[in-house]
Design an enzyme around this catalytic site. Structure first.
Site, PDB file in Angstrom:
ATOM      1  N   TYR A   1       4.623  -6.891  17.199  1.00  0.00           N
ATOM      2  CA  TYR A   1       5.353  -6.190  15.508  1.00  0.00           C
ATOM      3  C   TYR A   1       5.846  -4.536  16.150  1.00  0.00           C
ATOM      4  O   TYR A   1       6.888  -4.829  15.734  1.00  0.00           O
ATOM      5  CB  TYR A   1       4.491  -6.137  15.266  1.00  0.00           C
TER       6      TYR A   1
ATOM      7  N   ASN B   1      -1.820   6.333  11.982  1.00  0.00           N
ATOM      8  CA  ASN B   1      -2.532   5.445  11.681  1.00  0.00           C
ATOM      9  C   ASN B   1      -2.662   5.337   9.883  1.00  0.00           C
ATOM     10  O   ASN B   1      -3.316   7.450   9.470  1.00  0.00           O
ATOM     11  CB  ASN B   1      -3.577   5.343  11.758  1.00  0.00           C
TER      12      ASN B   1
ATOM     13  N   ALA C   1       9.328  -3.151   3.313  1.00  0.00           N
ATOM     14  CA  ALA C   1       8.908  -4.715   3.439  1.00  0.00           C
ATOM     15  C   ALA C   1       9.389  -4.900   4.870  1.00  0.00           C
ATOM     16  O   ALA C   1       9.681  -5.142   5.637  1.00  0.00           O
ATOM     17  CB  ALA C   1       9.857  -4.901   2.698  1.00  0.00           C
ATOM     18  N   ALA C   2       7.527  -5.901   5.156  1.00  0.00           N
ATOM     19  CA  ALA C   2       7.811  -5.855   6.945  1.00  0.00           C
ATOM     20  C   ALA C   2       5.967  -7.417   6.667  1.00  0.00           C
ATOM     21  O   ALA C   2       5.110  -6.280   6.015  1.00  0.00           O
ATOM     22  CB  ALA C   2       7.877  -5.362   7.581  1.00  0.00           C
TER      23      ALA C   2
ATOM     24  N   ARG D   1      -9.947  -4.740  22.429  1.00  0.00           N
ATOM     25  CA  ARG D   1      -8.661  -5.256  21.281  1.00  0.00           C
ATOM     26  C   ARG D   1      -7.728  -5.275  22.548  1.00  0.00           C
ATOM     27  O   ARG D   1      -7.268  -3.998  23.239  1.00  0.00           O
ATOM     28  CB  ARG D   1      -8.865  -4.378  20.416  1.00  0.00           C
TER      29      ARG D   1
ATOM     30  N   TYR E   1       0.628  -1.736   0.116  1.00  0.00           N
ATOM     31  CA  TYR E   1       0.021  -0.042  -0.100  1.00  0.00           C
ATOM     32  C   TYR E   1       0.824   1.317  -0.027  1.00  0.00           C
ATOM     33  O   TYR E   1       0.452   2.093  -0.872  1.00  0.00           O
ATOM     34  CB  TYR E   1      -1.352  -0.004   1.136  1.00  0.00           C
TER      35      TYR E   1
ATOM     36  N   GLY F   1      -4.615  -4.842  23.666  1.00  0.00           N
ATOM     37  CA  GLY F   1      -2.603  -3.682  23.612  1.00  0.00           C
ATOM     38  C   GLY F   1      -3.427  -2.725  22.666  1.00  0.00           C
ATOM     39  O   GLY F   1      -2.235  -1.659  22.354  1.00  0.00           O
ATOM     40  N   ASP F   2      -4.703  -2.036  22.797  1.00  0.00           N
ATOM     41  CA  ASP F   2      -4.606  -0.903  22.708  1.00  0.00           C
ATOM     42  C   ASP F   2      -4.813  -0.006  23.404  1.00  0.00           C
ATOM     43  O   ASP F   2      -5.653  -0.094  24.347  1.00  0.00           O
ATOM     44  CB  ASP F   2      -5.922  -1.203  21.606  1.00  0.00           C
TER      45      ASP F   2
HETATM   46  N1  UDP Z   1     -10.866  -0.492  15.329  1.00  0.00           N
HETATM   47  C1  UDP Z   1     -12.173  -1.513  15.666  1.00  0.00           C
HETATM   48  N2  UDP Z   1     -13.114  -1.947  14.699  1.00  0.00           N
HETATM   49  C2  UDP Z   1     -11.616  -3.002  14.164  1.00  0.00           C
HETATM   50  C3  UDP Z   1     -10.700  -2.147  13.660  1.00  0.00           C
HETATM   51  C4  UDP Z   1     -10.288  -1.505  14.479  1.00  0.00           C
HETATM   52  O1  UDP Z   1     -12.935  -0.857  16.476  1.00  0.00           O
HETATM   53  O2  UDP Z   1     -12.752  -3.433  13.567  1.00  0.00           O
HETATM   54  C5  UDP Z   1     -10.127   0.450  16.454  1.00  0.00           C
HETATM   55  C6  UDP Z   1      -9.528  -0.102  17.311  1.00  0.00           C
HETATM   56  O3  UDP Z   1      -9.767  -0.372  18.022  1.00  0.00           O
HETATM   57  C7  UDP Z   1      -8.493   1.343  17.629  1.00  0.00           C
HETATM   58  C8  UDP Z   1      -8.928   2.097  16.061  1.00  0.00           C
HETATM   59  O4  UDP Z   1     -10.197   1.460  15.333  1.00  0.00           O
HETATM   60  O5  UDP Z   1      -8.826   1.794  18.558  1.00  0.00           O
HETATM   61  C9  UDP Z   1      -8.010   1.596  14.751  1.00  0.00           C
HETATM   62  O6  UDP Z   1      -7.170   0.651  14.308  1.00  0.00           O
HETATM   63  P1  UDP Z   1      -6.889   0.159  13.267  1.00  0.00           P
HETATM   64  O7  UDP Z   1      -7.022  -1.760  14.025  1.00  0.00           O
HETATM   65  O8  UDP Z   1      -7.354   0.553  12.337  1.00  0.00           O
HETATM   66  O9  UDP Z   1      -4.819   0.685  14.013  1.00  0.00           O
HETATM   67  P2  UDP Z   1      -3.984   0.258  14.750  1.00  0.00           P
HETATM   68  O10 UDP Z   1      -4.353   2.109  15.549  1.00  0.00           O
HETATM   69  O11 UDP Z   1      -4.700  -0.332  15.596  1.00  0.00           O
HETATM   70  O12 UDP Z   1      -2.684   0.457  14.457  1.00  0.00           O
END
Ligand code: UDP
Length: 317
Positions: free
Chosen positions: A138, A167, A71-72, A276, A11, A278-279
């Site tokens: 990661y 993001n 690349a990762a 989720r 991307y 680790g968020d």
């Molecule tokens: N998120 C969500 N539902 C989803 C995917 C992501 O609520 O189906 C939330 C996620 O918990 C985070 C935000 O959207 O708070 C951005 O997540 P994403 O995976 O896009 O990027 P990250 O911040 O993890 O790199």
């Protein structure tokens, strides 16, 4: 300049490859197509379908003056379940690439690092001198490569820049996010709008934020691409610079959903799910350093515009 783009079929790599060609550079893309797409590599770039581990002959032939390294493997959840794959691809692969560079006398590199190197922040916005305590493999693997670059700069005279993405979103040159396993919020919400998915799950509505959903800093891939072109000539040999890349403004998951509804005209049904693992509640970048040093200024700071660009590409698939 003669440049090699590792991960140029992905991307962000494909967008930057297109920008490099437009800027007059001669580009070879090195990509094993494990997650990238050959049709994302623009005409005008040469594709070498090879992994980082086998990059030495390609670099010996191309003799690039600089490398951009995208690349990762980048799925946080998978990195927790299969850490060995992440250490092998991200750290082992990067080490092989740096050694291929050293063997050909190429010492200039721009590396795709990540906000995940910081982990749970103590203060927001996050500055580059914040503690780096990644909460997943990661982020740890990307941080290891940042450390690698620092030592290669000191010991081997590399001129390196790590760009720590927040993001990344949106699309440029008709190139948008296209992952076999999609985990990112904006493409998932757009898949609901496109009728490819019933609904979106919001991961937690009980965070200490104004609407209870997580806040993230969405940066447009076109602005990100500009930053790479500015970063490429910037460091002197022996120097490793680290720059955050974000808009400096946070948007909540709920605000993203509202933007997707506005852009697509689709109701985008949501269900509220568990948090989720680790968020962090909030991840917002302080990007003053790259603005001051390189004059970078994001042009796409409006969330609706970022979502619209992503939708324009995604709705045609
Ligand atoms: N998120 C969500 N539902 C989803 C995917 C992501 O609520 O189906 C939330 C996620 O918990 C985070 C935000 O959207 O708070 C951005 O997540 P994403 O995976 O896009 O990027 P990250 O911040 O993890 O790199």
């Amino acid at each position: 300049m003669r440049v090699l783009v590792a991960g140029g079929a992905g991307y962000i790599g494909s967008v930057v490859t297109t920008a490099l060609l437009a800027d007059g550079h001669e580009v070879t893309v090195l990509d094993d197509l494990s997650t990238g797409h050959a049709d994302a590599v623009p005409d005008g770039a040469t594709l070498a379908e090879v992994s980082l581990h086998d990059s030495a002959p390609v670099l010996a032939e191309v003799r690039p003056e600089a490398v951009l390294h995208f690349a990762a493997k980048s799925l946080v959840g998978a990195s927790q379940q299969h850490p060995e794959e992440y250490w092998y691809a991200n750290v082992g692969g990067s080490l092989a690439l740096l050694e291929s560079m050293r063997a050909t006398g190429c010492r200039r590199i721009v590396f795709s690092s990540t906000a995940a190197t910081y982990g749970e922040p103590e203060t927001v916005p996050i500055r580059e001198d914040a503690p780096t305590r990644p909460t997943n493999t990661y982020g740890a693997s990307k941080l290891a490569v940042d450390h690698m670059l620092t030592s290669y700069a000191v010991a081997h005279g590399f001129a390196a820049v790590s760009l720590r993405y927040f993001n990344v979103a949106g699309a440029a040159y008709g190139l948008g996010e296209r992952h076999a396993t999609e985990t990112h919020l904006i493409p998932l919400a757009l898949q609901v709008a496109a009728g490819q998915r019933e609904s979106l799950t919001i991961y937690g509505q009980d965070y200490p934020t104004p609407d209870g959903t997580c806040i993230r800093d969405y940066v447009h891939v076109g602005d990100l691409s500009d930053a790479h072109l500015l970063a490429l000539p910037a460091p002197d040999e022996g120097e490793h610079r680290i720059y955050n890349l974000g808009n400096g403004t946070g948007f909540s998951v709920q605000q993203v959903v509202d933007a997707v509804r506005e852009v697509t005209g689709h109701p985008v049904p949501v269900t509220i799910g568990e948090r989720r693992a680790g968020d962090p509640a909030q991840l917002v970048a302080a990007s003053d350093r790259i603005r001051t040093d390189l004059g970078w200024a994001p042009k796409h700071t409006d969330l609706v515009g970022i979502v619209r660009d992503a939708w324009d590409v995604q709705k045609d698939r």
